[in-house]
Design a protein around this motif. Structure first.
Motif, short mmCIF file in Angstrom:
data_model
loop_
_atom_site.label_atom_id
_atom_site.label_comp_id
_atom_site.label_asym_id
_atom_site.label_seq_id
_atom_site.Cartn_x
_atom_site.Cartn_y
_atom_site.Cartn_z
N ARG A 210 11.48 5.53 7.62
CA ARG A 210 10.99 4.23 8.21
C ARG A 210 10.04 3.50 6.89
O ARG A 210 9.18 4.32 6.35
CB ARG A 210 10.16 4.44 9.27
N SER A 211 10.10 2.16 6.63
CA SER A 211 9.29 1.41 5.88
C SER A 211 7.92 1.36 6.58
O SER A 211 7.89 1.43 7.74
CB SER A 211 9.88 0.34 5.45
N LYS A 212 7.03 0.79 5.92
CA LYS A 212 5.65 0.45 6.34
C LYS A 212 5.65 -0.82 7.26
O LYS A 212 6.76 -1.55 6.89
CB LYS A 212 4.59 0.41 5.14
N SER B 193 7.00 2.14 10.54
CA SER B 193 6.28 3.36 10.47
C SER B 193 4.72 2.97 10.13
O SER B 193 4.25 2.00 9.47
CB SER B 193 6.68 3.96 9.02
N ASP C 40 -0.86 0.23 3.79
CA ASP C 40 0.49 0.30 4.49
C ASP C 40 0.73 -0.89 5.11
O ASP C 40 2.16 -1.09 5.45
CB ASP C 40 0.30 1.43 5.78
N ASP D 122 13.74 0.81 15.56
CA ASP D 122 13.97 1.48 14.32
C ASP D 122 13.94 0.30 13.43
O ASP D 122 13.86 -1.08 13.76
CB ASP D 122 15.30 2.00 14.20
N ASP E 189 10.02 11.36 15.92
CA ASP E 189 10.91 12.43 15.23
C ASP E 189 12.34 12.04 15.37
O ASP E 189 13.24 11.92 14.66
CB ASP E 189 10.65 13.68 15.90
N ASP F 289 5.73 7.05 14.57
CA ASP F 289 6.54 7.67 13.62
C ASP F 289 7.37 8.45 14.43
O ASP F 289 6.84 9.98 14.32
CB ASP F 289 5.66 8.33 12.46
N LEU G 240 0.57 7.22 4.27
CA LEU G 240 1.47 8.13 3.68
C LEU G 240 2.87 7.57 4.04
O LEU G 240 3.26 7.07 5.26
CB LEU G 240 1.33 9.46 4.37
N LEU G 241 3.75 7.62 3.09
CA LEU G 241 5.06 7.35 3.02
C LEU G 241 6.06 8.24 3.83
O LEU G 241 5.99 9.13 3.97
CB LEU G 241 5.69 6.95 1.72
N HIS G 242 7.22 7.58 4.54
CA HIS G 242 8.30 8.50 5.33
C HIS G 242 9.65 7.96 4.63
O HIS G 242 9.79 6.70 4.43
CB HIS G 242 7.93 8.15 6.49
N ALA G 243 10.39 9.09 4.71
CA ALA G 243 11.82 8.63 4.29
C ALA G 243 12.76 7.77 5.31
O ALA G 243 13.58 6.81 4.65
CB ALA G 243 12.37 10.15 4.27
#
Length: 358
Positions: A54-56, A45, A101, A336, A312, A310, A49-52
């Motif tokens: 995907r990790s950084k 990612s 990140d 992924d 969808d 990122d 900002l964080l995402h549910a």
């Protein structure tokens, strides 16, 4: 042929087969199986900002069984555990630049290593290579970790090594501030090139802050990690005829970027001037899918792996790939988290999914 002779032949063949299955032979077979380079995406990612889902950004490169970590964003340790990776086996870490990140996940990885190596009474050290201020980052991480370790050490002092009254650190920072070779061992050679990720930064700041792309040469082919960068002739030269280009793709294109900027303006109540600065940052200091395609085409690379993006869903991942393929005719993959790719004899292929940890 007499029956007795046949029996002797059968016995001889059985003995020969048993010899082939000795531990030494099995180790040789295992060594042959490990004779390749693997790219495991621990985090894909963009940030900060964080995402549910995907990790950084964080990528594990394994060459003939030896593991190297490139960047260490938030979520790296969790992905390692999910993939059954022993973080203490990773003795070398490379940081492309010191944005949150790409490096905040170090605290968890180093924290785990600190406990395990001390409990094993291991003399091993872990080398961390990066731009100026990497040592400050590592020293700060160690201070952060040791505050929480002191109570354990107070109750079980024999579990922890000390130096001059302080908990000993197994981490060694190696800073560099130049293009060219920054690391070699018997498995890999790493060449760095300053990129354009800090192109809009004031000159005075750019004298002390650096962002790098890496070319990692292995016996099985060459892999270029762009890190974060905008269009850059230096990165094109670094990637010339590489077998694999691991490239950031922060947006699909201009329409995608404008929608993102509009959302940020609304959320943060930005002025038109701030919105324009943000737009310039993405145009000059990041790559979109078309930029990646042009970079890959100019550098004559064989294949592209996207990250720092990122999407969808799978259809959106295909849209990123299509953007790259407008300019590049080679293989393009949209990974992924935890996807693996194997490089052998200069050819990259998707590997079987990473087995879950037991």
């Amino acid at each position: 042929m007499p029956i007795r002779t046949v029996s002797r032949c059968a016995l001889w063949l059985t003995a020969f087969a048993l010899c082939l299955s000795t531990p030494a032979a099995r180790r040789a077979d295992a060594a042959d199986a490990d004779a390749r380079a693997e790219v495991l995406f621990l985090g894909t990612s963009g940030g900060p900002l964080l995402h549910a889902a995907r990790s950084k950004p964080s990528t594990l490169l394994t060459v003939d069984g030896r593991e190297y970590l490139i960047d260490c964003g938030i979520g790296t340790m969790e992905r390692m555990l999910q993939a059954g990776i022993d973080s203490t086996a990773v003795k070398t870490i490379f940081l492309t630049h010191l944005h949150s990140d790409h490096d905040l996940g170090l605290a968890e990885v180093l924290g785990n290593d600190f406990f395990v190596l001390n409990q094993r009474r291991s003399p091993d050290s872990i080398g961390i290579y990066g731009p100026p201020e990497t040592k400050e980052l590592i020293d700060a991480a160690v201070r952060f970790i040791t505050v929480s370790v002191r109570p354990f050490a107070a109750e079980n002092p024999s579990d922890y090594r000390t130096v001059a009254g302080h908990l000993a650190s197994p981490f060694i920072a190696h800073e560099f501030n130049h293009d060219g070779v920054i690391y070699t061992d018997d498995k890999i050679r790493v060449v760095a090139a300053g990129n354009s990720h800090y192109a809009l930064m004031p000159e005075r700041a750019r004298q002390r802050l650096q962002s790098y792309s890496y070319r990692i040469e292995t016996p099985h082919g060459s892999i270029v990690f762009t890190g974060d960068t905008g269009p850059s002739d230096a990165v094109v030269r670094l990637a010339e005829r590489a077998d694999v280009l691991v490239a950031e793709s922060s947006t699909r294109g201009e329409d995608d970027l404008q929608q993102f900027i509009d959302a940020m303006v609304k959320r943060n109540h930005w002025s038109p001037a701030r919105a324009q600065e943000f737009h310039a940052h993405f145009v000059s200091e990041h790559l979109n899918a078309s930029d990646v395609g042009q970079l890959a085409d100019k550098a004559h690379v064989k294949a592209v792996l996207l990250y720092h993006y990122d999407p969808d869903d799978k259809a959106d991942q295909a849209a990123y790939v299509a953007g790259v393929k407008k300019y590049f005719s080679g293989q393009v993959f949209a990974p992924d988290d935890r996807d693996r790719y194997c490089l052998s004899s200069g050819t990259i292929l998707s590997c079987p999914p990473t087995p879950a940890a037991k």
